[in-house]
Design a protein around this motif. Structure first.
Motif, short mmCIF file in Angstrom:
data_model
loop_
_atom_site.label_atom_id
_atom_site.label_comp_id
_atom_site.label_asym_id
_atom_site.label_seq_id
_atom_site.Cartn_x
_atom_site.Cartn_y
_atom_site.Cartn_z
N GLY A 215 0.80 -1.22 0.00
CA GLY A 215 0.00 0.00 0.00
C GLY A 215 0.83 1.26 0.00
O GLY A 215 0.30 2.36 -0.16
N HIS A 216 2.14 1.12 0.16
CA HIS A 216 3.02 2.29 0.15
C HIS A 216 3.73 2.46 -1.19
O HIS A 216 4.56 3.34 -1.35
CB HIS A 216 4.06 2.17 1.27
N HIS A 219 4.65 5.79 -3.22
CA HIS A 219 4.75 6.86 -2.22
C HIS A 219 6.22 7.17 -2.00
O HIS A 219 6.92 6.47 -1.27
CB HIS A 219 4.09 6.44 -0.90
N THR A 262 -1.61 5.16 -8.39
CA THR A 262 -1.64 5.52 -6.97
C THR A 262 -3.05 5.45 -6.42
O THR A 262 -3.29 4.95 -5.31
CB THR A 262 -1.06 6.93 -6.76
N ALA A 263 -4.01 5.93 -7.20
CA ALA A 263 -5.41 5.88 -6.77
C ALA A 263 -5.90 4.45 -6.65
O ALA A 263 -6.66 4.11 -5.73
CB ALA A 263 -6.28 6.67 -7.76
N ILE A 265 -4.08 1.78 -5.92
CA ILE A 265 -3.48 1.19 -4.72
C ILE A 265 -4.16 1.73 -3.46
O ILE A 265 -4.49 0.98 -2.53
CB ILE A 265 -1.97 1.47 -4.68
N THR A 266 -4.41 3.02 -3.44
CA THR A 266 -5.05 3.65 -2.28
C THR A 266 -6.47 3.14 -2.09
O THR A 266 -6.94 2.97 -0.95
CB THR A 266 -5.06 5.18 -2.44
N HIS A 269 -5.89 -0.20 -0.23
CA HIS A 269 -5.19 -0.18 1.06
C HIS A 269 -5.54 1.02 1.93
O HIS A 269 -5.24 1.00 3.13
CB HIS A 269 -3.67 -0.21 0.83
N GLY A 270 -6.12 2.05 1.34
CA GLY A 270 -6.41 3.25 2.11
C GLY A 270 -5.17 4.13 2.22
O GLY A 270 -4.06 3.76 1.83
N GLU A 271 -5.38 5.32 2.78
CA GLU A 271 -4.28 6.26 2.91
C GLU A 271 -3.26 5.82 3.95
O GLU A 271 -2.08 6.08 3.83
CB GLU A 271 -4.82 7.65 3.30
N ALA A 273 -2.00 2.73 4.92
CA ALA A 273 -1.78 1.29 4.75
C ALA A 273 -0.95 0.73 5.91
O ALA A 273 0.02 1.33 6.33
CB ALA A 273 -1.06 1.03 3.43
#
Length: 316
Positions: A215-216, A219, A262-263, A265-266, A269-271, A273
């Motif tokens: 989830g990262h 980033h 990125t969207a 994955i987010t 996993h959410g912001e 993760a």
């Protein structure tokens, strides 16, 4: 986001905008490897190649990373020490002001590379699967790999070269706890652990999923492969962001495809993760520090009892 532990973090740089910054890149300079591990996420092997990226292409990428304000790169593979121009690329990365790590199985390090590591302040990372040769070599499928890796771990530490180790639980009965203890006894200060992830050969033909990422990805980090493809991380090669042979890295990093990935994955996993990615790749990947593999894997959503041998379930 977790900061780098034990000196593996970005060098001091001018402050960059919080949005869309790029701090670090894995550079997968070759798909060639002298080992043939069943769990290899990159599907590298003795049949792999150095791809289509030339030395000049890689130097241009290093310059672009520096211009974007990145602090560190990690040369990976395959087995990066098998690339004939690794020493030249290390020298160029150093000249660009980048911190350098080489992730190697440490079975075939030349005299030139040892000298290069020391001359340019290179840090090393390696995978280690057991305290016994039979157990380790069963994973790598390379007879003698345990002996050479262990000897070169000692050589690196004896030469003052920083080194961290990662233990991946691959086989039933594998002595992962003993492997971690052996690394610590050798003087390795940072030891990470993880379970097998269903990417590359470890996927056994199954399609990779966003769910098995940490989830990262994307980033502040990316990975670049031997054909120039840019990925959100080393495991996220099924989510291409672009290709550095076609576009400058800055355009890829700031582009619409990167935003879409990125969207995606987010959304899963959410912001914030919380699931760990393999800390043997780099401590910045997940929200927790590298852990010894006493539980057989590293995932804060699960808590197995500590055991001397790995207990493996199906890949998540």
């Amino acid at each position: 986001m977790t900061t780098f532990a034990d000196g593996y973090g970005p060098h001091s740089r001018e402050a960059k905008p919080a949005r869309n910054r790029l701090e670090f890149a894995w550079l997968e300079i070759t798909g060639l490897c002298n080992e043939f591990c069943d769990h290899c996420y990159a599907d590298s092997s003795p049949k792999g190649t150095h791809g289509t990226m030339t030395v000049d292409n890689w130097k241009r990428v290093l310059d672009q990373l520096a211009a974007l304000g990145a602090g560190d790169v990690s040369f990976i593979g395959g087995e990066p020490t098998l690339h004939p121009h690794l020493a030249e690329l290390i020298a160029h990365a150093h000249g660009a002001g980048l911190g350098i790590e080489v992730f190697s199985n440490l079975t075939c390090v030349s005299t030139l590379l040892w000298e290069t590591f020391k001359a340019y302040g290179v840090k090393l990372a390696t995978s280690y699967y057991s305290d016994t040769a039979a157990d380790h070599d069963q994973v790598t499928r390379l007879r003698g790999s345990h002996k050479r890796t262990r000897e070169n771990i000692a050589k690196a530490l004896g030469s003052g070269i920083p080194l961290r180790g990662g233990v991946v639980a691959v086989n039933q009965g594998q002595r992962v706890e003993a492997a971690a203890k052996d690394l610590l006894a050798l003087g390795v200060e940072t030891v990470g652990g993880d379970r097998t992830r269903a990417f590359g050969r470890a996927g056994q033909g199954s399609a990779p999923t966003v769910e098995d990422l940490c989830g990262h990805c994307a980033h502040e980090k990316c990975a670049i492969g031997p054909t120039g493809d840019v990925w959100p991380c080393v495991l996220g090669r099924f989510l291409p962001l672009g290709n550095v042979l076609e576009l400058p890295l800055a355009d890829i990093w700031g582009g619409a495809q990167k935003a879409r990935v990125t969207a995606e994955i987010t959304a899963v996993h959410g912001e914030g993760a919380q699931s760990c990615t393999p800390p043997q790749f780099l401590p910045m990947c997940g929200p927790c520090s590298p852990c010894v593999p006493s539980v057989g894997h590293c995932d804060p959503r699960e808590a197995d009892a500590a055991a001397e041998t790995a207990t493996l379930g199906p890949p998540a």
